[in-house]
Design an enzyme around this catalytic site. Structure first.
Site, PDB file in Angstrom:
ATOM      1  N   GLU A 327      55.542 -56.028 -27.854  1.00 45.93           N
ATOM      2  CA  GLU A 327      56.918 -55.822 -28.318  1.00 45.93           C
ATOM      3  C   GLU A 327      57.708 -54.864 -27.439  1.00 45.93           C
ATOM      4  O   GLU A 327      58.920 -54.735 -27.602  1.00 45.93           O
ATOM      5  CB  GLU A 327      56.916 -55.263 -29.757  1.00 45.93           C
ATOM      6  CG  GLU A 327      56.520 -56.263 -30.820  1.00 45.93           C
ATOM      7  CD  GLU A 327      55.011 -56.354 -31.047  1.00 45.93           C
ATOM      8  OE1 GLU A 327      54.250 -55.983 -30.132  1.00 45.93           O
ATOM      9  OE2 GLU A 327      54.605 -56.785 -32.127  1.00 45.93           O
ATOM     10  N   LYS A 436      40.734 -55.606 -32.104  1.00 50.37           N
ATOM     11  CA  LYS A 436      41.006 -55.901 -30.701  1.00 50.37           C
ATOM     12  C   LYS A 436      39.709 -55.962 -29.927  1.00 50.37           C
ATOM     13  O   LYS A 436      39.060 -54.952 -29.689  1.00 50.37           O
ATOM     14  CB  LYS A 436      41.958 -54.881 -30.080  1.00 50.37           C
ATOM     15  CG  LYS A 436      42.672 -55.459 -28.867  1.00 50.37           C
ATOM     16  CD  LYS A 436      43.887 -54.690 -28.467  1.00 50.37           C
ATOM     17  CE  LYS A 436      44.829 -55.556 -27.655  1.00 50.37           C
ATOM     18  NZ  LYS A 436      45.976 -54.833 -27.123  1.00 50.37           N
TER      19      LYS A 436
HETATM   20  P1  AMP Z   1      49.276 -56.033 -27.575  1.00 47.33           P
HETATM   21  O1  AMP Z   1      50.587 -56.374 -28.163  1.00 47.33           O
HETATM   22  O2  AMP Z   1      48.291 -57.130 -27.636  1.00 47.33           O
HETATM   23  O3  AMP Z   1      49.434 -55.469 -26.212  1.00 47.33           O
HETATM   24  O4  AMP Z   1      48.621 -54.895 -28.477  1.00 47.33           O
HETATM   25  C1  AMP Z   1      49.271 -53.677 -28.726  1.00 47.33           C
HETATM   26  C2  AMP Z   1      48.381 -52.795 -29.565  1.00 47.33           C
HETATM   27  O5  AMP Z   1      47.166 -52.519 -28.865  1.00 47.33           O
HETATM   28  C3  AMP Z   1      48.954 -51.453 -29.905  1.00 47.33           C
HETATM   29  O6  AMP Z   1      49.854 -51.493 -31.000  1.00 47.33           O
HETATM   30  C4  AMP Z   1      47.688 -50.649 -30.209  1.00 47.33           C
HETATM   31  O7  AMP Z   1      47.218 -50.916 -31.526  1.00 47.33           O
HETATM   32  C5  AMP Z   1      46.690 -51.214 -29.214  1.00 47.33           C
HETATM   33  N1  AMP Z   1      46.648 -50.393 -28.000  1.00 47.33           N
HETATM   34  C6  AMP Z   1      47.285 -50.605 -26.844  1.00 47.33           C
HETATM   35  N2  AMP Z   1      46.995 -49.644 -25.941  1.00 47.33           N
HETATM   36  C7  AMP Z   1      46.159 -48.771 -26.558  1.00 47.33           C
HETATM   37  C8  AMP Z   1      45.509 -47.538 -26.163  1.00 47.33           C
HETATM   38  N3  AMP Z   1      45.624 -47.028 -24.939  1.00 47.33           N
HETATM   39  N4  AMP Z   1      44.730 -46.928 -27.077  1.00 47.33           N
HETATM   40  C9  AMP Z   1      44.576 -47.429 -28.327  1.00 47.33           C
HETATM   41  N5  AMP Z   1      45.153 -48.577 -28.749  1.00 47.33           N
HETATM   42  C10 AMP Z   1      45.944 -49.244 -27.877  1.00 47.33           C
END
Ligand code: AMP
Length: 538
Positions: A327, A436
């Protein structure tokens, strides 16, 4: 008084013109399925993109139309990244790791008119093609013939005219779209404007962020089908960095080989990728010359401490952590150090670097709980909210609830975080009921409802459990109906065909009851806490 500045549109075509006219000789390298390297340049890539744009126009694609891709990371996918927006149309990257049902739903929801597909992914396309409404299927082959009823990418390109001109899109027009996993079911569509993608590229290119320039060679490890490969194709073009694509099924040894032969200076990816790389480096120290590699960014999920230490201490690589979301185009923060941070004693400095870092330019963050903003003390957690030049203002589609967007113009991330007095973000947890695994999402809710469809199951809860390789893996907690018996294998076999294989829980625990909140909902945090060590990744 208004400024007397030209109304210059911040568009991807403007980035393309810059790359062509200034950085035309910089390399674009792709690894083919057979391991061979295909070498070209930014100027040749963009000439081909212009041909592709003109060929798409002849096929009837017009501004605003959606053109889907179902491709791995390679230079022809890069051509599509520019060709589609050059035409004013919208690049829609389909995520090849999704279940065919989901892909079919997404392609129909996006109203994709055309799909460009790797020949090796045609069997996947066939599983959902009927449910979509593609008017044309364009096949990218490595020399073989495109099947009847489809168009061959290279033949189509040769029919295109690289001198064709298209009206400059308005910077607020859509340039690309990606679907993100929904918390309770269907994926949600994020639509990026040209302006958002340009400003995201500017922000990530800056010193203090990825700090990219014409001396860089970027290895694009993040899939081009997940959040625009973190915008790196656009940022590389803007800054004149060379680009290296690992092709289909990139393995850690192949990535290291590319870093070595192409003198890669920068790369970014999810922890699972770098865990694989660290394993190979540990097993064969000194084999790969990584002296050019100045930064590895680990993001998309929390970077394990041992991974960062292993890469830095055993292999003298420099690592930066990052947080982002589809997003927000998607890079949000980078764990860089200001001079004051760098002057801290080693242990404090390391702790600061392990946080997710500082927001990029034109992105603001706040953390709130039910009482409002929490103190920026690095201790008090709340939900992270963001606003900025490349943050979605809504999800696309008529039925999307707006509850992720606050009345005062912030986007609720669903992540639980703290911000410290220096402004460093630390992600602690998430409210989203998702898991994830290896950088891609699994919906716990979808698994639970499938498991609860089994006649022997009274209740099922699926939670994310830390995993040493995949960051998280699903664990199912199941309460059986009175007098019923089923084995974990039988249970998983009963839901198998409905999800991608990698979605299935690694283990099923039979419990007498599932802990509940006072309002009777599953208390998943209690399950997560109890079984944190179940897969050995806590
Ligand atoms: P996406 O839209 O697939 O890129 O996922 C985004 C989500 O991934 C975020 O809202 C977090 O919950 C998780 N996320 C992304 N980067 C990190 C990070 N460095 N540490 C922990 N969670 C992360």
């Amino acid at each position: 008084m208004r400024g007397l500045t030209m109304d210059y549109q911040l568009t991807l075509p403007a980035i393309a013109r810059r790359a062509e006219s200034i950085f035309g000789e910089r390399p674009v390298v792709s690894r083919r399925a057979d391991g061979a390297l295909h070498r070209t340049t930014w100027s040749a890539t963009l000439r081909r993109a212009r041909r592709f744009a003109s060929a798409l126009h002849r096929l009837g694609v017009r501004p605003g139309h959606r053109v889907a891709t179902l491709c791995w990371n390679h230079e022809r996918h890069l051509e599509a990244y520019f060709a589609v927006p050059l035409l004013g149309a919208v690049l829609h990257t389909l995520n090849l790791r999704l279940h065919p049902d989901e892909l079919g739903w997404i392609a129909r929801h996006a109203e994709d008119r055309v799909v460009m597909v790797d020949a090796s992914l045609l069997p996947l396309l066939e599983t959902f093609r009927e449910r979509a409404a593609f008017r044309h299927v364009i096949v990218v082959t490595d020399g073989g013939a495109a099947p009847p009823g489809t168009l061959d990418y290279e033949a189509l390109l040769s029919s295109g005219d690289e001198a064709a001109e298209f009206p400059e899109p308005d910077e607020r027009d859509a340039a690309a779209m990606c679907y993100t996993s929904g918390t309770t079911g269907r994926s949600k569509a994020v639509v990026y404007s040209h302006r958002a993608l340009v400003l995201h590229s500017m922000a990530t290119a800056m010193p203090g962020s990825f700090s990219l320039g014409p001396a860089d060679v970027v290895l694009a490890v993040i899939p081009m089908f997940h959040a625009n490969a973190w915008g790196l194709p656009f940022t590389a073009a803007l800054t004149g960095a060379g680009l290296v694509f690992p092709g289909p099924h990139p393995g850690p040894a192949a990535l290291l080989e590319l870093c070595h032969t192409e003198r890669v200076t920068f790369s970014a990816g999810v922890p699972t990728v770098w865990l694989g790389v660290l394993e190979v480096l540990d097993a064969c120290p000194g084999v790969y010359d990584l002296s050019a590699l100045r930064t590895i960014v680990i993001g998309g999920a929390a970077a394990p401490e041992a991974l960062v230490r292993g890469l830095e201490q055993r292999h003298r690589l420099h690592v930066a952590t990052s947080w982002g979301m589809t997003e927000i185009a998607p890079v949000g923060t980078l764990g860089t150090l200001t001079p004051e941070g760098a002057a801290l004693p080693p242990a404090e400095r390391h702790a600061l670097r392990m946080k997710q870092g500082l927001p990029g330019a034109f992105l603001e963050m706040r953390v709130r709980n039910e009482r409002g903003d929490v103190p920026r003390d690095g201790l008090t957690p709340g939900e992270l909210e963001v606003r900025g030049a490349y943050v979605a203002s809504a999800y696309y589609g008529p039925d999307e609830p707006g509850d992720w967007f606050t009345a005062d113009g912030w986007f609720r991330t669903g992540d639980i975080a703290t911000i410290d007095p220096r402004g460093y973000l630390e992600i602690r947890d998430r409210t989203k009921d998702l898991i994830k695994s290896g950088g891609e999402w699994i919906s716990s809710v979808a698994l639970e409802s499938a498991l609860m469809g089994h006649p022997a199951v009274a209740e099922a809860a699926v939670v994310a459990v830390p995993h040493p390789r995949w960051t998280e893996r699903p664990l199912a907690a199941v309460v059986l109906r009175e007098g019923k018996l089923v084995t974990p294998e039988e249970l998983l076999a009963s839901i198998e065909g409905r999800f991608p294989r990698w979605w299935l829980p690694d283990d099923v625990l039979f419990l007498p009851e599932i802990p509940r909140t006072s309002t009777g909902k599953f208390l998943k945090s209690a399950l997560r806490d109890t079984y944190r060590g179940h897969y050995g990744g806590a």
